[in-house]
Design a protein around this motif. Structure first.
Motif: not given
Length: 1527
Positions: A43-52, A99-109, A111-116
Motif C-alpha cells: 500500500k505504501k508503494m503506490g508512487n514507486e509502482l507507478a514509476s516502475l 479487486v481492481i480491473k486492469l486500468t491505466s489510472q495509477v491514482d485509482f489503483f 486509492s482502491e488498494l488502501q481499502k483492502e
C-alpha cells in the motif's frame, strides 16, 4: 500443406520480440494473515509502482487480485465467528476475488488498494491455483488486452494446493476443474467449493493459450517449491521476496528488465490434429511438420477426418499472433505405393522402398535406414568430433545418428559445424584477400592465386625485370615478389642494381674498382675489398661511351692521378655480375711547380694594393654601385611538402630585395603546375577546349584602408563595397567575349606586407578559356592606370587565375610573401612538381637574382583523414566554452593521432580565450572528438566600447600520424560573439544553440530486396518530432531527391530500382525547424531477374539460314551472364509442329546467333531471354518465315566469335555450338557448311591469300577461299591448290607501310625454317557492300616479333575483274531501335569505353576521312571526341581535333598529310566524367603515279584503305570493277 503419410516438411518462421510494446501487469497476492505486513508495504508503494510500470512501458495497465483458499474444511475454520472475522481487523475468508480491473489510472489503483484488509485460513498451502486459472480465463473481467504482453505477478509465502487435494480431503465430493470463468458481478469466484483445484499441466496449458507470463514472487519458505514449478512453464520467473515483501518492486523489475522476460521465446504448435507432429529444430524458428503413419497401431488414413486435417497454430507462448498451417493427409494411393520393394538394397535391407523413398523397419532411422534407433543412435557423443567438447561444436543441433544441423549454415559448416566461414586467413584486412572463398576452414583461391590467404599470384608478371627475365636472374619470384640475395649494392624490386639510390652507377662502383685495381680508396683493406659483388677486368682501351651502361672517371687522392673505367650489363643472361673494364694506365699531372707559388703570392698582393687605392680615391664608385646593385629574388631554392601535412591550398614563399631600399619595384611572377611530366605525357598532350567556361580567380588591392566591418560579409560596409566593385568590374570586363558577371567577392588585408592596411579584394570572373590572355592584358592596363572605371586601385599588385601575379616593393620594404597556389587535386601524381618563376620587373631598376623556386608535393595514401566539419564557427561568449568538433574519416581502421593548436587573430590569448594545444588520439572505430576552448568574459574597458572589434581566433590541425592526412578543412576560424540583449546570434554549432537538433548518429543502410532498402540511425540529443529521409539515385542531383517523412528512427525505402546505387541523408526536425543532415550513406539494392531483351532482328541469309540478333534488356537488374535462344517450327495456328531447339550463349556480349539448316518455307517462332545471378527473365518472341523475306547476302556481318548453330542438332542445348572464328574449318564430312546460300551460279569464286612477315626474305603462306554471297549453287567450299601459276599478286599490305612485296618462287615452308611465322588462322569475312569486304584473322605463332602481313586476292579462274557490275543495291538488316535506358543502369558513372574500330578512307594524295563507331559502353552522354594525329616515327607536329556530337557513327576529314609517311591516329570519347581510353590506328597514303589513286597490279581504280588495330584487320575497297567478283 498436403502430406503423404510419414512425409516431413520444413517451414521457416521468423519471430521478432517487441522492444517496448503494450504491457498488462496483474498482481495476484496471498491475503492470508501471514501476509499482513506484506500488504501494508504494498500500500505504501503506490508512487514507486507507478514509476516502475512507466519505466517498463509507455502503454501500460495495472490490476490487482487477492486469494486465500476454498471456504470449506479443512482449508478454512468453519466456526461462525471465524467465518465473520478470522483475525482481528480482517475480512471474511474467500477463495479468489478480482479487486481492481486492469486500468491505466495509477491514482485509482493506489486509492482502491488502501481499502483492502487481510483475511485468513487454516492449513499452510493456499488455493492460489484457483486464483491463477480464474485470472487467466476471465479475460473480459480482468481486462487483458489482445495485443499486449500479459504479466501475472503471483505473491505468496506459502506452498500451493493442486489437483486431487480437494478429492482426498473431502472424500470425493468435488468434481474436476472445468477450466471456465466463474466470477459473479462482484468479481468473486463462485465455484471454489464445487470443483477441484486445477493441475499443474492445466495451468501450463491455460496460461500458454492466453499468452500469460507468470512471475512467482515468494519468500524463502516456499522458494524451492516454486523453483521446481518454474520448470514446467515455457517462460516463467521466480523472485525471492523478503519476509515483509518490501522488495516486490525490485523483484518485478529484475524479472522484466534484467532477465528480459519479454524477449524470451518459447515457440509452440497448438491445435495439432492427431495425425501430425511438430518439431522446432533451431532457435531461429524453423518448424518441421511431419505426418505420422500409425496412431496407436491405426493407420492415419483410417482415422476420423477431424484427426487427419486441421489448422496448426505456430506461435510463441506469450504472443497472440500465430502462423496458421492448414495441414491435411493425402491418402490416395499412388501406383508406385502398390509395388513396394521389401528389404531393398537402397534401404540397406532395413526397410521397404516405396515410390523411391525408404520406409524403415522398426528400430532403424535415417533417409536410407542405415542408422540403428538404439540408445547409441541418440547419443550426442556421436556429434562430438576430435578435440571437441560440445556436440556440433556448440553451433548446431545433434539429431539422430550423429547428424549435426548447424544453427547458421551461412556461417558454419562441416560434419560437426566446426568450420566458421569468416575465420579463414585474411590479407590486407580482406577474407582470403577477396580472391577466393572460405570453405571448410581454408581459403579456396580463384584461378591464378595461391597461398593460405590467396595473397600470392601464380603469375610471374610482377617479377619481370627490364629485360623481360625473372628477377634479373639473381633472385627467386616468391608470392609475386622477387626475393633478392644479399649483396653490397642496392637492388630494385626486380633484383637489378639500383644505382639511382646510390647517386649513379659510377659512385656505386668507385670504391670497389679503386681497391681491386690500385689497392687504394675506402676499401683498400683486403677484407672489405673481397666483399665487392663483381670483379674488374684491366684493359688497354675502353669501349665507346655509347656502347656501355656508363663511363666513369675519378681522381685517386693517394697519388692525385685520374683513373678511368666503364660499367656495363653482362651480355650473357646466365651471368649475373656487372662487366667492369678498367683502363690500365692512369692520367697523372706533370712534375711539381712549387717554384711558382712565391710569384703568384706577390702578384696577388700587388692586385690587392691597387684595389685599395681605387676604393680610397674613387668615392663616386660607392654611390654608383649602390644605385645599380639593387636586386630582387626568391629567398628559397626549393620546398618539399607532404600533402597530408598541408594546412592551406597556398604557400607563402618570401621574395627579398637587396641593396638600397629607396624607390619602388614591381615584380611579376608566374607558377607552372606539373613540370615533372614529360612532353609526351597523356595529360600534357590533351588539349583543353578553348570554349570551356573557366572561373578565373582575380585579386586587386583597392585604394581604401581595411576595416574590421569589411571582414564580416553581412555588414553594411562590406555590402556597399561589394556592390561598388561589381558595378565597376562588370563594366570593364564586358569587353571580354563570353565573360559573365563577377561572383564571390570578399575582402581581406595583409598587415605583414604593406606599411598601410590597404584592402585586398578577391573575386571570381567566369569566361571562356581562350580569353585568358585578354583578361590579363585588360587587368594589367587598368591596374597601371590606378582605376577600374570609378573604382580606385593601388598600382603594383594584382593576381589573375592564381597562376601569375605582381608584387610591389614599396620604399623601405625588403621582403614580401608571394601567395603561390599549389593546385592540389585528387588526380595529381604521387609526386608532383611546380615551378615558380620571377618573370620581369616592369617598374623599377632592380635586377633579378634568384629567379626560380621548385616546389615538390608528395601525395601519400592515407589511412585516415582529419578535418574540421566546417571552415568557421560562431560561439557565444556567454557560453563560456567553445566545443570544436574534429572529424576523422576512416579508410583503414586503426589507432591514429593528430595535433591541434589555437593561435591569435583579432582575439587575444588570456584576454578573450585561453589557448589550447595538444594531441587527439583516435582508437579503432572512433570518428569524431571535441576540443573545448575556454572563452573569457569582457573586462570593463572593452565592455564600454561602442565600436567593438570582431574577435576571432584560429585553430589548426597538423602532424597527422600513423598514415593519416589532413582533409578539406585543416583550419577553422572561430568567432566569439558578444550578444547584446536586443540581438540574437544564430550559431553554426548545433551544440551551442539549445533546441536546435544535431544530425542523427550512425546511419546504416541495408538492402532488403531488389526494390527496398532499410535505413537505421540513432536519434540525436533533444526531442525530435520526426525525421526526413532524402534518397536519390547515384549520379542524380541531390536537389531532385525524394523525401520521406517518418516518426521512427528507421525507414523502409520501397519502389526502388533493382541493382541500383542509392545515396541517402537523414535529418531530424522539431518545432524550430530541420536539424543538420547526416553524412551521405550509400547502398545498392539487390539484383532481380532481368527484363525481356530488346526487339529481335533477323538478317535473312537464305531461306534456310538466318542471323538473329537482339539488344540487351532495358532493365538488366544486375549483370547479364547468359542468353537462351529457343526456336520452334509452328503452323498457321501458332501450334508447334516439331521439337523446340534451345541454344544457351554463355558470353553475354555475343547477342547474335547464326542458325543454319532450317526447314525450307517453314515458319518458326523464336524466343530469347536473358539471365543474371538471380535467374532467367521473361522471353521476347518473334515469328518469321524465311522464305517470305528477301535475302540480304551482302550485309551478313560475320564477325569474330559469333555463335553458329545447326538447326538439325539435338533437342536440348545444342551439342555443336561453334563460333564464326571456326568458319571454313568445319570438320570433314560435315553436312553443314560454314556459310551457305542458294540460287544460280552468279559469279566466280576468288582465292584469298594472307601471309605473315617476320623477315624480308622469308614468308609463310596460307590460302583461304570464300564464296560470293550474291549466290552460290552448291553447298561445298572449294579449295584450290597452292601453285605458283595460279597466284597473281595484286597487292601486298604491311602494317608498317611496306608495299610492292613479291613472293620468292617457290614459297618457303615456314615449318622447315626456324624463326619464320606460322600460318595466320581463323579468317573471318564481313561484306561491307557490293564491292567491299572486310577480312580479319588471328595472329600466328612466331618466335620473333611479327613485322607485318601480306594480303593477296584474285579471281578463282585467274582472270581479273575489270568490267562494271550491276547497279549497286543496299540491303540492310532489320535494325534494333534504340531501347530506352532503364531508369537505373547497373553501372555507376565512369568514363566511356574506347570508340569503335577506326576506318580510313583516302580522299586525295594529302587528305583522308576518318570514321569510327560510338563506344560500346558510353557510361553517360557523349559530349564529343578528341582526335590526335602524329607521325609514327617522330618528327612533324602533333595535331589535335575536337569533334562534337553523339551520333552512332562519327567521321572527320583530315587534310595536309604527306605521302608515304605513316601516321598514328588516336580517338578518345568524352563525357562529363572525363576522357575514356584511346582507340589507335595507323595509316599511310602511298605516292601516286599520275592517277587519282595508286595503281595496284596495273589496274586503275583499286586503292588501299588499311590500318592496324588490336583486331589485326584491314578493309579492302575497290571501285569500277565487276560486281560478280568474290573475295
Amino acid at each position: 500443406m498436403t502430406f503423404l503419410p510419414g512425409e516431413e516438411k520444413e517451414i521457416d518462421v521468423q519471430v521478432f520480440a517487441p522492444t517496448k510494446g503494450p504491457l498488462d501487469l496483474y498482481i495476484l497476492m496471498d491475503f492470508s494473515n501471514s501476509m499482513a505486513d506484506d500488504l501494508d508495504n504494498l500500500k505504501k508503494m503506490g508512487n514507486e509502482l507507478a514509476s516502475l510500470v512507466e519505466k517498463l512501458s509507455n502503454d501500460y495497465t495495472i490490476g490487482f487480485g487477492k486469494f486465500v483458499d476454498k471456504v470449506i474444511e479443512p482449508q478454512t475454520d468453519m466456526r461462525k465467528s471465524k467465518l465473520e472475522q478470522p483475525w482481528t481487523d480482517s475480512d471474511p475468508p474467500f477463495s479468489f476475488e478480482n479487486v481492481i480491473k486492469l486500468t491505466s489510472q495509477v491514482d485509482f489503483f493506489t486509492s482502491e488498494l488502501q481499502k483492502e484488509r487481510i483475511s485468513g485460513n487454516l492449513d499452510a498451502p493456499e488455493g492460489g491455483f484457483d486464483a491463477i486459472l480464474q485470472a487467466a480465463v476471465c479475460e473480459k473481467e480482468i481486462g487483458w488486452r489482445p495485443e499486449s504482453t500479459h504479466l501475472l505477478v503471483f505473491s505468496t509465502e506459502s506452498a500451493f494446493h493442486y489437483e486431487a487435494d480437494g478429492v482426498n480431503v473431502l472424500a470425493g465430493i468435488l468434481k474436476r476443474n472445468d477450466e471456465q470463468c466463474h466470477l459473479d458481478p462482484s468479481d468473486k469466484y463462485t465455484e471454489a467449493n464445487n470443483q477441484d483445484y486445477p493441475s499443474v499441466p492445466t495451468l501450463v496449458r491455460i496460461l500458454g493459450e492466453h499468452n500469460i507470463i507468470p512471475v512467482f514472487a515468494v519468500t524463502n519458505h516456499s522458494y524451492t517449491y516454486y523453483k521446481k514449478l518454474q520448470e514446467y512453464f515455457p517462460i516463467a520467473e521466480v523472485g525471492l521476496l523478503q519476509e515483509d515483501s518490501s522488495n516486490i518492486l525490485q523483484v518485478m523489475e529484475m524479472a522484466f528488465e534484467v532477465r528480459s522476460i519479454r524477449s524470451k521465446m518459447s515457440v509452440r504448435a497448438e491445435q495439432k490434429p492427431k495425425a501430425f507432429e511438430a518439431q522446432f529444430l533451431t532457435t531461429s524458428g524453423r518448424v518441421a511438420d511431419y505426418a505420422q503413419r500409425m496412431i496407436d497401431e491405426t493407420p492415419v488414413c483410417k482415422m476420423d477426418p477431424d484427426d487427419k486435417e486441421g489448422t496448426m497454430r505456430v506461435k510463441p507462448t506469450t504472443f497472440a499472433a500465430a502462423v496458421n498451417v492448414e495441414a491435411s493427409i493425402l491418402c490416395q494411393t499412388c501406383s508406385c505405393e502398390k509395388e513396394a520393394i521389401p528389404n531393398a538394397a537402397r534401404c540397406f535391407g532395413h526397410g521397404q522402398l516405396v515410390c523411391g523413398k525408404c520406409q524403415c523397419d522398426d528400430g532403424w532411422l535415417g533417409a536410407f535406414c542405415n542408422c540403428s534407433a538404439s540408445t547409441s543412435a541418440l547419443d550426442t557423443n556421436q556429434c562430438i568430433g576430435p578435440n571437441m567438447t560440445e556436440p556440433c561444436s556448440g553451433r548446431g543441433d545433434c539429431l539422430e545418428c550423429g547428424t549435426c544441423v548447424c544453427y547458421n549454415p551461412d556461417q558454419f559448416e562441416g560434419p560437426f559445424c566446426q568450420y566458421d566461414k569468416t575465420q579463414c586467413h585474411r590479407f590486407g584486412g580482406f577474407l582470403c584477400n577477396d580472391r577466393g572463398s572460405c570453405i571448410m576452414g581454408r581459403c579456396v583461391c580463384a584461378e591464378g592465386w595461391e597461398g593460405s590467404a590467396c595473397e600470392c599470384p601464380k603469375s610471374t608478371q610482377t617479377c619481370l625485370d627490364s629485360k623481360g627475365g625473372i628477377c634479373n636472374g639473381r633472385g627467386e619470384c616468391v608470392c609475386g615478389r622477387c626475393k633478392c640475395p644479399d649483396s653490397g649494392i642496392e637492388m630494385t624490386a626486380t633484383c637489378e642494381p639500383n644505382f639511382q639510390a646510390q647517386l649513379g652507377v659510377c659512385e656505386a662502383t668507385r670504391s670497389c674498382v679503386q681497391c681491386q685495381a690500385w689497392k687504394t680508396g675506402e676499401k683498400k683493406d683486403k677484407e672489405e675489398c673481397d666483399k665487392c659483388p663483381f670483379k674488374i677486368i684491366l684493359v688497354d682501351e675502353l669501349q665507346e661511351r655509347e656502347d656501355v651502361l656508363d663511363s666513369c672517371s675519378f681522381r685517386d687522392q693517394d697519388d692525385d692521378c685520374t683513373f678511368h673505367y666503364s660499367v656495363d650489363n653482362p651480355k650473357d643472361p646466365a651471368v649475373q655480375d656487372l662487366v667492369v673494364e678498367v683502363l690500365k694506365k692512369k692520367d697523372c699531372p706533370p712534375a711539381s711547380l712549387l717554384w711558382l707559388l712565391p710569384l703568384i703570392l706577390f702578384l696577388l698582393l700587388l692586385l690587392a694594393l691597387l684595389l685599395l687605392c681605387c676604393w680610397k680615391y674613387c668615392a663616386c664608385c660607392k654611390a654608383c654601385c649602390a644605385t645599380c646593385c639593387r636586386m630582387v629574388g626568391f629567398k628559397e631554392d626549393e620546398y618539399l611538402l607532404r600533402q597530408s601535412l598541408l594546412t592551406s591550398d597556398h604557400l607563402d614563399t618570401p621574395m627579398v630585395r637587396t641593396g638600397p631600399p629607396k624607390g619602388t619595384d614591381v615584380v611579376r611572377w608566374k607558377v607552372t603546375d606539373n613540370v615533372h611530366r614529360p612532353p609526351n605525357h597523356p595529360q600534357v598532350l590533351l588539349k583543353p577546349n578553348p570554349k570551356e567556361m573557366i572561373p578565373f580567380p582575380l585579386s586587386l588591392r583597392l585604394n581604401r584602408l581595411f576595416s574590421e566591418n569589411l571582414s564580416r560579409p553581412e555588414s553594411r560596409d562590406a555590402e556597399q563595397l561589394r556592390k561598388e566593385v561589381a558595378d565597376n568590374l562588370n563594366e570593364v570586363y564586358k569587353q571580354i567575349p563570353g565573360a559573365t558577371k563577377i561572383q564571390k567577392s570578399s575582402f581581406r588585408y595583409n598587415n605583414k606586407v604593406y606599411r598601410q592596411d590597404y584592402t585586398i579584394m578577391d573575386t571570381v570572373l567566369s569566361a571562356p578559356r581562350s580569353s585568358y590572355p585578354d583578361i590579363v592584358k585588360l587587368t594589367e592596363k587598368n591596374v597601371q592606370s590606378g582605376s577600374f572605371q570609378d573604382l580606385k586601385v593601388v598600382p603594383g599588385y594584382y593576381t589573375v587565375a592564381t597562376d601569375r601575379g605582381a608584387m610591389e616593393f614599396q620604399e623601405g620594404v625588403e621582403s614580401l610573401d608571394v601567395h603561390v597556389p599549389l593546385f592540389v587535386k585528387d588526380e595529381d601524381d604521387d609526386k608532383k612538381q611546380l615551378l615558380v618563376e620571377m618573370v620581369d620587373v616592369p617598374l623599377g631598376i632592380a635586377g633579378i637574382a634568384k629567379r626560380f623556386v621548385n616546389i615538390t608535393i608528395i601525395k601519400e595514401h592515407a589511412s585516415s583523414v582529419f578535418s574540421f566539419l566546417q571552415p568557421n564557427y560562431i560561439y557565444n561568449r556567454g557560453d563560456g566554452v567553445a566545443n570544436i568538433p574534429i572529424s576523422r574519416e576512416i579508410i583503414e581502421d586503426g589507432r591514429t593521432q593528430v595535433t591541434y593548436r589555437t593561435k591569435d587573430s583579432t582575439a587575444k590569448d588570456k584576454k578573450d580565450y585561453v589557448t589550447v594545444e595538444g594531441d587527439l588520439t583516435y582508437g579503432p572505430g572512433e570518428t569524431q572528438k571535441t576540443v573545448p576552448v575556454r572563452l573569457l568574459e569582457l573586462n570593463e574597458k572593452d565592455g564600454l566600447l561602442e565600436e567593438k572589434q570582431v574577435k576571432q581566433f584560429i585553430m589548426d590541425l597538423s602532424n597527422p600520424r600513423q598514415g593519416a592526412k589532413l582533409g578539406r578543412y585543416p583550419r577553422t576560424t572561430v568567432t566569439i560573439a558578444d550578444v547584446p540583449e536586443t540581438e540574437k546570434i544564430i550559431t553554426i554549432n548545433p551544440k551551442s544553440h539549445p533546441g536546435h537538433l544535431g544530425s542523427p548518429g550512425f546511419p546504416k543502410a541495408k538492402a532488403t530486396g531488389p526494390r527496398s532498402i532499410r535505413l537505421n540511425w540513432e536519434p540525436p540529443p533533444g526531442s525530435p518530432m520526426g525525421y526526413k529521409v532524402k534518397y536519390w539515385i547515384y549520379g542524380d542531383a541531390e536537389k531532385d531527391a525524394q523525401v520521406l517523412d517518418v516518426k521512427t528512427p528507421y525507414a523502409e525505402l520501397t519502389n526502388l530500382y533493382p541493382f541500383c546505387d542509392y545515396e541517402m541523408r537523414v535529418c531530424a526536425y522539431n518545432a524550430m525547424g530541420d536539424g543538420y543532415d547526416t553524412d551521405m550513406v550509400t547502398c545498392q539494392t539487390l539484383e532481380d531477374t532481368p527484363g525481356e531483351p530488346g526487339r529481335l532482328a533477323f538478317n535473312v541469309i537464305s531461306p534456310t539460314v538466318t542471323q538473329i540478333s537482339w539488344a540487351e534488356p532495358a532493365e538488366t537488374n544486375g549483370n547479364i551472364t547468359a542468353y537462351e535462344v529457343v526456336y520452334t517450327p509452328i503452323d498457321d495456328e501458332m501450334k508447334p509442329v516439331g521439337a523446340a531447339k534451345k541454344v544457351k550463349i554463355d558470353n553475354p556480349k555475343k547477342r547474335m546467333l547464326l542458325i543454319e539448316n532450317l526447314q525450307n518455307a517453314q515458319t518458326y517462332q523464336y524466343k530469347v531471354r536473358a539471365k543474371n545471378s538471380v535467374g532467367w527473365g521473361p522471353f521476347r518472341d518473334a515469328t518469321i518465315n524465311l522464305a517470305s523475306q528477301p535475302a540480304r547476302p551482302l550485309s551478313i556481318p560475320i564477325i569474330p566469335d559469333v555463335p553458329i548453330v545447326d538447326a538439325e542438332a539435338g533437342d536440348e542445348y545444342d551439342s555443336y555450338l561453334m563460333y564464326s572464328n571456326e568458319v571454313l574449318k568445319s570438320p570433314g564430312g560435315s553436312k553443314t557448311p560454314s556459310v551457305s546460300g542458294e540460287g544460280g551460279l552468279f559469279g566466280s569464286l576468288c582465292v584469298y591469300y594472307v601471309t605473315a612477315r617476320q623477315d624480308p626474305l622469308y614468308w609463310a603462306h596460307v590460302e583461304r577461299i570464300a564464296k560470293n554471297f550474291v549466290g552460290v549453287a552448291n553447298n561445298s567450299v572449294t579449295k584450290k591448290q597452292n601453285k605458283k601459276d595460279n597466284l597473281i599478286p595484286l597487292s601486298t599490305v604491311s602494317s608498317h607501310g611496306i608495299n610492292g612485296e613479291t613472293f620468292p618462287s617457290p614459297f618457303i615452308n615456314a615449318r622447315l625454317s626456324p624463326g619464320i611465322p606460322d600460318t595466320p588462322s581463323r579468317l573471318v569475312f564481313s561484306a561491307l557492300g557490293p564491292t567491299a569486304l572486310k577480312v580479319s584473322w588471328q595472329e600466328p605463332q612466331c618466335e620473333k616479333d611479327i613485322l607485318g602481313y601480306s594480303v593477296l586476292y584474285q579471281l578463282l579462274n585467274g582472270e581479273l575483274c575489270h568490267h562494271p557490275g550491276p547497279s549497286a543495291q543496299s540491303f540492310l538488316p532489320v535494325q534494333e531501335p534504340p531501347q530506352p535506358h532503364a531508369r537505373c543502369s547497373p553501372f555507376t558513372l565512369s568514363t566511356p569505353s574506347a570508340p569503335g574500330p577506326l576506318v580510313f578512307t583516302a580522299l586525295s594524295p594529302d587528305s583522308l576521312q576518318l570514321s569510327w563507331d560510338k563506344p560500346r559502353k558510353p557510361n553517360g552522354e557523349i559530349l564529343g571526341y578528341v582526335v590526335t594525329r602524329e607521325q609514327l616515327h617522330g618528327g612533324g607536329d602533333l595535331r589535335t581535333f575536337q569533334v562534337n556530337g553523339d551520333s552512332a557513327e562519327t567521321s572527320l576529314t583530315v587534310p595536309n598529310l604527306t605521302e608515304n609517311v605513316p601516321y598514328k591516329f588516336k580517338v578518345q570519347a568524352r563525357t562529363t566524367q572525363g576522357f575514356g581510353p584511346e582507340r589507335e590506328g595507323i595509316i599511310t597514303i602511298e605516292s601516286q603515279d599520275g592517277g587519282r589513286f595508286k595503281t595496284l597490279g596495273n589496274h586503275n581504280g583499286l586503292y588501299l584503305n588499311g590500318w592496324r588495330t588490336a583486331y589485326n584487320s584491314i578493309t579492302l575497297i575497290w571501285s569500277d570493277l565487276c560486281s560478280q567478283c568474290t573475295v
